[in-house]
Design a protein around this motif. Sequence first.
Motif, PDB file in Angstrom:
ATOM      1  N   LEU A  76       2.149   5.879  -5.163  1.00  0.00           N
ATOM      2  CA  LEU A  76       1.825   4.856  -6.157  1.00  0.00           C
ATOM      3  C   LEU A  76       1.880   3.465  -5.529  1.00  0.00           C
ATOM      4  N   TRP A  77       2.882   3.254  -4.687  1.00  0.00           N
ATOM      5  CA  TRP A  77       2.992   1.964  -4.012  1.00  0.00           C
ATOM      6  C   TRP A  77       1.765   1.732  -3.115  1.00  0.00           C
ATOM      7  N   THR A  78       1.313   2.822  -2.480  1.00  0.00           N
ATOM      8  CA  THR A  78       0.126   2.724  -1.638  1.00  0.00           C
ATOM      9  C   THR A  78      -1.097   2.377  -2.486  1.00  0.00           C
ATOM     10  N   GLY A  79      -1.199   3.040  -3.634  1.00  0.00           N
ATOM     11  CA  GLY A  79      -2.318   2.750  -4.539  1.00  0.00           C
ATOM     12  C   GLY A  79      -2.286   1.314  -5.032  1.00  0.00           C
ATOM     13  N   LEU A  80      -1.090   0.874  -5.369  1.00  0.00           N
ATOM     14  CA  LEU A  80      -0.922  -0.497  -5.860  1.00  0.00           C
ATOM     15  C   LEU A  80      -1.293  -1.497  -4.769  1.00  0.00           C
ATOM     16  N   THR A  81      -0.876  -1.190  -3.535  1.00  0.00           N
ATOM     17  CA  THR A  81      -1.197  -2.082  -2.416  1.00  0.00           C
ATOM     18  C   THR A  81      -2.702  -2.153  -2.212  1.00  0.00           C
ATOM     19  N   LEU A  82      -3.370  -0.988  -2.269  1.00  0.00           N
ATOM     20  CA  LEU A  82      -4.821  -0.993  -2.071  1.00  0.00           C
ATOM     21  C   LEU A  82      -5.504  -1.841  -3.127  1.00  0.00           C
ATOM     22  N   VAL A  83      -5.118  -1.635  -4.393  1.00  0.00           N
ATOM     23  CA  VAL A  83      -5.738  -2.427  -5.462  1.00  0.00           C
ATOM     24  C   VAL A  83      -5.393  -3.906  -5.288  1.00  0.00           C
ATOM     25  N   GLY A  84      -4.209  -4.166  -4.665  1.00  0.00           N
ATOM     26  CA  GLY A  84      -3.791  -5.533  -4.399  1.00  0.00           C
ATOM     27  C   GLY A  84      -4.698  -6.274  -3.426  1.00  0.00           C
ATOM     28  N   TYR A  85      -5.564  -5.542  -2.726  1.00  0.00           N
ATOM     29  CA  TYR A  85      -6.553  -6.205  -1.876  1.00  0.00           C
ATOM     30  C   TYR A  85      -7.725  -6.715  -2.703  1.00  0.00           C
ATOM     31  N   PHE A  86      -7.847  -6.206  -3.941  1.00  0.00           N
ATOM     32  CA  PHE A  86      -9.005  -6.535  -4.764  1.00  0.00           C
ATOM     33  C   PHE A  86      -8.651  -7.369  -5.991  1.00  0.00           C
ATOM     34  N   THR A  87      -7.377  -7.332  -6.360  1.00  0.00           N
ATOM     35  CA  THR A  87      -6.869  -8.124  -7.486  1.00  0.00           C
ATOM     36  C   THR A  87      -5.607  -8.798  -6.956  1.00  0.00           C
ATOM     37  N   PRO A  88      -5.369 -10.064  -7.232  1.00  0.00           N
ATOM     38  CA  PRO A  88      -4.172 -10.712  -6.672  1.00  0.00           C
ATOM     39  C   PRO A  88      -2.914  -9.870  -6.888  1.00  0.00           C
ATOM     40  N   ILE A  89      -2.232  -9.537  -5.786  1.00  0.00           N
ATOM     41  CA  ILE A  89      -1.200  -8.486  -5.848  1.00  0.00           C
ATOM     42  C   ILE A  89       0.031  -8.923  -6.639  1.00  0.00           C
ATOM     43  N   ARG A  90       0.349 -10.235  -6.615  1.00  0.00           N
ATOM     44  CA  ARG A  90       1.539 -10.679  -7.347  1.00  0.00           C
ATOM     45  C   ARG A  90       1.360 -10.504  -8.857  1.00  0.00           C
ATOM     46  N   GLU A  91       0.158 -10.882  -9.323  1.00  0.00           N
ATOM     47  CA  GLU A  91      -0.133 -10.676 -10.752  1.00  0.00           C
ATOM     48  C   GLU A  91      -0.167  -9.194 -11.078  1.00  0.00           C
ATOM     49  N   LEU A  92      -0.737  -8.426 -10.131  1.00  0.00           N
ATOM     50  CA  LEU A  92      -0.871  -6.986 -10.328  1.00  0.00           C
ATOM     51  C   LEU A  92       0.501  -6.342 -10.501  1.00  0.00           C
ATOM     52  N   LEU A  93       1.429  -6.709  -9.611  1.00  0.00           N
ATOM     53  CA  LEU A  93       2.764  -6.124  -9.669  1.00  0.00           C
ATOM     54  C   LEU A  93       3.469  -6.520 -10.964  1.00  0.00           C
ATOM     55  N   LEU A  94       3.283  -7.776 -11.335  1.00  0.00           N
ATOM     56  CA  LEU A  94       3.908  -8.263 -12.559  1.00  0.00           C
ATOM     57  C   LEU A  94       3.402  -7.472 -13.766  1.00  0.00           C
ATOM     58  N   SER A  95       2.080  -7.282 -13.833  1.00  0.00           N
ATOM     59  CA  SER A  95       1.556  -6.551 -14.988  1.00  0.00           C
ATOM     60  C   SER A  95       1.896  -5.069 -14.887  1.00  0.00           C
ATOM     61  N   PHE A  96       2.088  -4.569 -13.648  1.00  0.00           N
ATOM     62  CA  PHE A  96       2.506  -3.176 -13.479  1.00  0.00           C
ATOM     63  C   PHE A  96       3.916  -3.002 -14.030  1.00  0.00           C
ATOM     64  N   GLU A  97       4.780  -3.971 -13.713  1.00  0.00           N
ATOM     65  CA  GLU A  97       6.164  -3.906 -14.191  1.00  0.00           C
ATOM     66  C   GLU A  97       6.242  -4.023 -15.708  1.00  0.00           C
ATOM     67  N   GLN A  98       5.335  -4.862 -16.257  1.00  0.00           N
ATOM     68  CA  GLN A  98       5.363  -5.046 -17.712  1.00  0.00           C
ATOM     69  C   GLN A  98       4.501  -4.012 -18.432  1.00  0.00           C
ATOM     70  N   ALA A  99       3.995  -3.036 -17.644  1.00  0.00           N
ATOM     71  CA  ALA A  99       3.122  -1.990 -18.188  1.00  0.00           C
ATOM     72  C   ALA A  99       1.923  -2.582 -18.930  1.00  0.00           C
ATOM     73  N   SER A 100       1.411  -3.700 -18.404  1.00  0.00           N
ATOM     74  CA  SER A 100       0.239  -4.284 -19.055  1.00  0.00           C
ATOM     75  C   SER A 100      -0.927  -4.365 -18.069  1.00  0.00           C
ATOM     76  N   LEU A 101      -0.955  -3.372 -17.175  1.00  0.00           N
ATOM     77  CA  LEU A 101      -2.016  -3.310 -16.184  1.00  0.00           C
ATOM     78  C   LEU A 101      -3.354  -3.026 -16.879  1.00  0.00           C
ATOM     79  N   GLY A 102      -4.399  -3.727 -16.437  1.00  0.00           N
ATOM     80  CA  GLY A 102      -5.721  -3.501 -17.009  1.00  0.00           C
ATOM     81  C   GLY A 102      -6.162  -2.064 -16.784  1.00  0.00           C
ATOM     82  N   PRO A 103      -7.078  -1.569 -17.622  1.00  0.00           N
ATOM     83  CA  PRO A 103      -7.446  -0.148 -17.531  1.00  0.00           C
ATOM     84  C   PRO A 103      -8.067   0.217 -16.185  1.00  0.00           C
ATOM     85  N   TRP A 104      -8.899  -0.682 -15.628  1.00  0.00           N
ATOM     86  CA  TRP A 104      -9.598  -0.341 -14.380  1.00  0.00           C
ATOM     87  C   TRP A 104      -8.643  -0.374 -13.211  1.00  0.00           C
TER      88      TRP A 104
END
Lengths: 98, 477
Positions: B167-195
């Motif tokens: 999962l961390w690997t997946g998150l890192t990969l998506v972090g190359y396409f969406t700003p990773i700090r925001e991504l992690l924050l929304s992942f932690e708050q379970a408010s990650l966008g559907p895509w």
Amino acid sequence: MRNMRLMWIAWPAFLMAGVMEILVFSMLDPSDLTWFGQPLAVSRQGIYTLAFFMFWGITMASSALTTLLSISPFEVNRCPLPARERPDGCPKQESSCC
Amino acid sequence: MTQKVIPIVTQPLDEVMVSLYEAQKKIYPRSVSGFFSKWRWGMIWLTQIVFYGLPWLEWGQRQAVLFDLASRRFYLFGLVLYPQDLIYLTGILVISALSLFLFTAVAGRLWCGFSCPQTVYTEIFLWIERKIEGDRAARMRLDSLPLTSEKALKKGLKHLVWIALALWTGLTLVGYFTPIRELLLSFEQASLGPWESFWVFFYGFATYGNAGFMREQVCKYMCPYARFQSAMFDHDTLIVTYDNARGEPRGGRARAADPKSIGLGACVDCTLCVQVCPTGIDIRDGLQYECIGCGACADVCDTVMDKMGYMRGLVKFSTQNAISQKWTQHQIIKRVLRPRVLVYTTILLVLCIGLALSLEMRSPFMVDVIRDRGVMSRVVDGDKLENLYRMQIMNTTEKLQHYRISASGLNGLEIESDGDESNGLVTIGAAQSQWVTIHLQIPQESAEPGSHPIQFVVQALDSPDHVSERAIFLVPR
């Protein structure tokens, strides 16, 4: 064998869908797309994702046809002989049948 | 002492063919340490520090490496790339492919054994497996046991750690396409966008499946490179080789025994080389397409040779020529500079220089001009002929830029801009692009009817750069 064939169909198609994705969307902005005259109500990321799976579906169909054509018709079609009467080396012999 | 005879049993051909595609036996690679293993772990650290770390790097006010798909901008440190810059990506891909050819010609499947993500993640997942379930023998025993609470606990823990890493690997990969700090924050708050969530789980699942389960099967059956790599091999390519002349006849013996006096070669037939192999082959059978050139067998064989007091290198990286002609290290190195290698190197160098130059000479802005589709040509203010154009100016710098648009090629050509863009002056924000409507006018009857080639020049006012674009001016009959 079935798993191998599924892999042969899905995997090269996946790679080519990726290539399609890069080529198409380097020239096309998803937000310019319309659907029967209406702008799409999906975000860019959404369109990238949906388009990728559309490309993958189409490329898989192509791989599937290639796989189908590379199988001998005797293997694809029903065999009129009962299993034990099939000759040696017949792909439909029970032992090696797919 | 009698020689150990290995009986040769002929197998019907079709049975062999079928077994190629049968579900393979699970491979339990034994852990290994040594020279090549150290290099492999070094490469694993290097590639993974880059992969997991790069998205966290900042450059000014933004992520240093970000392929921002939502706004269609690629940020590479100081570089801002537009989708129009696809040519650079193509260049990088061609260079990568050629580098692979070069490495393969010189040292075989160096890429496969040391830095391919498939190898790297398999190695990491294996390390986790080893830490939880133990080494080869312990894992084989555990798998053969009926399900007990201890087994369930070990297996469950292993899968949990695997899934977390995947999962961390997946998150890192998506972090190359969406700003990773925001991504992690929304992942932690379970408010990650559907895509984003979809791709995190998709890539996470792929990592989990490929590194946890499919492993060597990917190299054997899915990798296109593994199939054609031998096209780049020649007799001077470094490959993992077993010194047949020295090793055979193989056989077990006491440590003190003199192999010559009992008619044996250096191979003690301990089968450790088979046990450590991640693809489960026996290197003593010669070069096989399954061999990913990781050198695990060379490492483990060296430890055995040390124990036996024999010379190292019964299994080693060497070339076919070197083995057959008993070359020294120096002779092998001399053969590296052969025509094939030189040709690959030259092409690679030319491409690298070309790419670097074109990036260096790249204009800090790009311009596209298209004629307005609605209006061919029209008369305005009673005595002026007007053509309409739409011009896209893409600012590839990260500062606000001012541009002046001018046109030439016809007598009396004038730009009438509407709105804020007076006198062809345009201001565009950092890394932004903008469409500008240009009204180009000439005095009526100052040009022949027909189409006239004209030229737009966009001059940057904050730097000496300018870009010219050709267009057509239509004069009706």
